[in-house]
Scaffold this motif. Sequence first.
Motif, short mmCIF file in Angstrom:
data_model
loop_
_atom_site.label_atom_id
_atom_site.label_comp_id
_atom_site.label_asym_id
_atom_site.label_seq_id
_atom_site.Cartn_x
_atom_site.Cartn_y
_atom_site.Cartn_z
N TYR A 41 0.75 -1.19 0.10
CA TYR A 41 0.28 -0.07 -0.17
C TYR A 41 0.96 0.95 0.03
N LEU A 42 2.22 0.95 0.29
CA LEU A 42 2.97 2.24 0.45
C LEU A 42 3.78 2.91 -0.90
N GLU A 43 3.30 2.10 -1.83
CA GLU A 43 3.79 2.14 -3.09
C GLU A 43 2.96 2.12 -3.99
N LYS A 44 1.51 1.69 -3.67
CA LYS A 44 0.27 2.22 -4.23
C LYS A 44 0.09 3.48 -4.36
N LYS A 45 -0.09 3.65 -3.10
CA LYS A 45 -0.87 4.83 -3.00
C LYS A 45 -0.03 6.41 -2.71
N TYR A 46 1.26 5.72 -2.30
CA TYR A 46 2.51 7.13 -2.74
C TYR A 46 2.95 7.31 -3.17
N TYR A 47 3.74 5.99 -3.86
CA TYR A 47 4.80 6.31 -5.09
C TYR A 47 4.74 5.02 -5.63
N PRO A 48 3.32 5.39 -6.18
CA PRO A 48 3.15 4.55 -7.38
C PRO A 48 4.03 4.12 -8.65
N TYR A 49 4.81 4.83 -8.90
CA TYR A 49 6.03 4.71 -10.34
C TYR A 49 7.30 3.81 -9.52
N ILE A 50 7.56 3.29 -8.37
CA ILE A 50 8.44 3.14 -7.59
C ILE A 50 8.32 1.12 -8.12
N GLN A 51 7.33 1.35 -7.76
CA GLN A 51 6.78 -0.53 -8.60
C GLN A 51 7.48 -1.01 -9.62
N PRO A 52 6.90 -0.38 -10.71
CA PRO A 52 7.64 -1.62 -11.79
C PRO A 52 9.35 -0.96 -11.57
N MET A 53 9.98 -0.08 -11.06
CA MET A 53 11.88 0.38 -10.82
C MET A 53 11.78 -0.62 -9.72
N GLN A 54 11.44 -1.16 -9.10
CA GLN A 54 11.79 -2.39 -8.16
C GLN A 54 11.55 -3.70 -8.99
N GLN A 55 11.06 -3.81 -9.95
CA GLN A 55 11.36 -5.57 -10.63
C GLN A 55 11.82 -4.72 -11.69
N ALA A 56 12.77 -4.13 -12.24
CA ALA A 56 12.96 -3.62 -13.34
C ALA A 56 14.35 -4.28 -13.13
N VAL A 117 13.28 7.55 1.92
CA VAL A 117 11.69 5.67 1.46
C VAL A 117 11.80 5.47 0.71
N LYS A 118 11.70 6.63 -0.43
CA LYS A 118 12.02 5.75 -2.01
C LYS A 118 13.06 4.95 -2.75
N TYR A 119 14.03 5.54 -1.61
CA TYR A 119 15.13 5.10 -1.90
C TYR A 119 15.28 3.75 -1.41
N GLN A 120 14.89 3.67 -0.42
CA GLN A 120 14.88 2.73 0.42
C GLN A 120 13.94 1.52 -0.23
N LEU A 121 12.76 1.86 -0.10
CA LEU A 121 11.94 1.13 -1.36
C LEU A 121 13.03 0.16 -2.88
N LEU A 122 13.83 0.87 -3.11
CA LEU A 122 14.77 0.42 -4.29
C LEU A 122 16.22 0.19 -4.06
N LYS A 123 15.84 -0.14 -2.54
CA LYS A 123 17.41 -1.08 -1.93
C LYS A 123 17.99 -1.98 -2.96
N ASP A 124 16.93 -2.88 -3.66
CA ASP A 124 17.76 -4.34 -4.03
C ASP A 124 17.81 -3.61 -5.92
N GLN A 125 17.79 -3.02 -6.18
CA GLN A 125 18.52 -1.95 -7.29
C GLN A 125 19.51 -1.59 -7.06
N HIS A 126 20.47 -1.58 -7.74
CA HIS A 126 22.46 -1.35 -8.11
C HIS A 126 21.96 0.28 -8.79
N TYR A 127 22.82 0.74 -8.66
CA TYR A 127 22.95 2.05 -9.63
C TYR A 127 24.14 1.97 -9.69
#
Length: 345
Positions: A41-56, A117-127
């Motif tokens: 729900y955190l991603e769904k309501k507040y940061y919806p654009y994060i989900q595709p990036m988490q899965q990319a 918060v957004k960066y923590q949600l993307l913690k599994d991705q390498h940049y």
Amino acid sequence: MLSRKFYLSLTLFALLFIFSELVFRLALVFFGYPFLQPARYLEKKYYPYIQPMQQAKTERGDNSRNILILGGSVVNTHWSRLEMRLDTLFQKAYPDIKKFNFFNVAMPGHNSRDNVVKYQLLKDQHYDLVIYYEAINENRANNISPQMFYADYSHIKWYDEINLLLLHPEMNITVMPYAVHLLYKNVKDKLRHRNYISNDEVDPNYAAYGKDIKTAASYYDNISAIARLAREKQDPLLLVKYASYFPTGVKLTGKATDKKYFTPCYMVSPVTTWGKPENVLKGIRTHNEMLEKVHREQQTYFFDMSAVMPKDSATFCDVCHLSEQGAQRFAKELSKYVVSSGVLR
């Protein structure tokens, strides 16, 4: 006999737990929470654009680079098209690198709390590079009395809701602690007649409180958290000092008459969006100081954008947003620093 009663009690407790869990989950579904993974729900309501990036699947190797952009509206895709500009400049500077993958999660109104918060949600991705640019939106949180200010910005409803979700990482296993906490909190707020300040505009009755930059410590803590996570993930972090333009000898009011001091643009924000002009300028300077402090302490990459951006009406649409000319200059200066630093090599 005792053993039978014990197992019967245990079975009844398990059934009651499962029934209660189902009831709470169904109740939350009614408000938009996913049934199987309510923490989403955190991603769904507040940061919806994060989900595709988490899965990319971020590409790794010599032929590609992955770049994350954190910040507010100035570097948001629709406001400045920063990633498109950088892509063109990087392609010229690095002919041996075939592809630059940009992930821009900078959003209008977002401050350092959102970005950590957004960066923590993307913690599994390498940049290969993380760019941070934001120091003005924090100012909204200052427009409240010291007694009502919370360091986690929970005096703003948006952050109060996000903070509660973050307090319950167990939500995908069981929603009951969160649901009970949420119910208790809502009842408590109603009984206390708790008011929240807006995250979109400043109440003139509270604007005087913005003189005290109470967000300095919070900003420092959030940027420090981003830097620590970047080091943990081995993501090179570039902190960019914020550029602004407050015309000399001019008293900005936030009214339409202010537009004559800036370049006409499709999207602009009056300075009173963040508070009284003098307080907003003070806040930007204070946050920039905190940004530099984190850079020194954690040895991040650092670029002083405020020193190279022309302080004139041709560059800015308002006190912080950039005109087309300004956006081109911004991208050019940023690209020049990135190339000279060798961070993408």
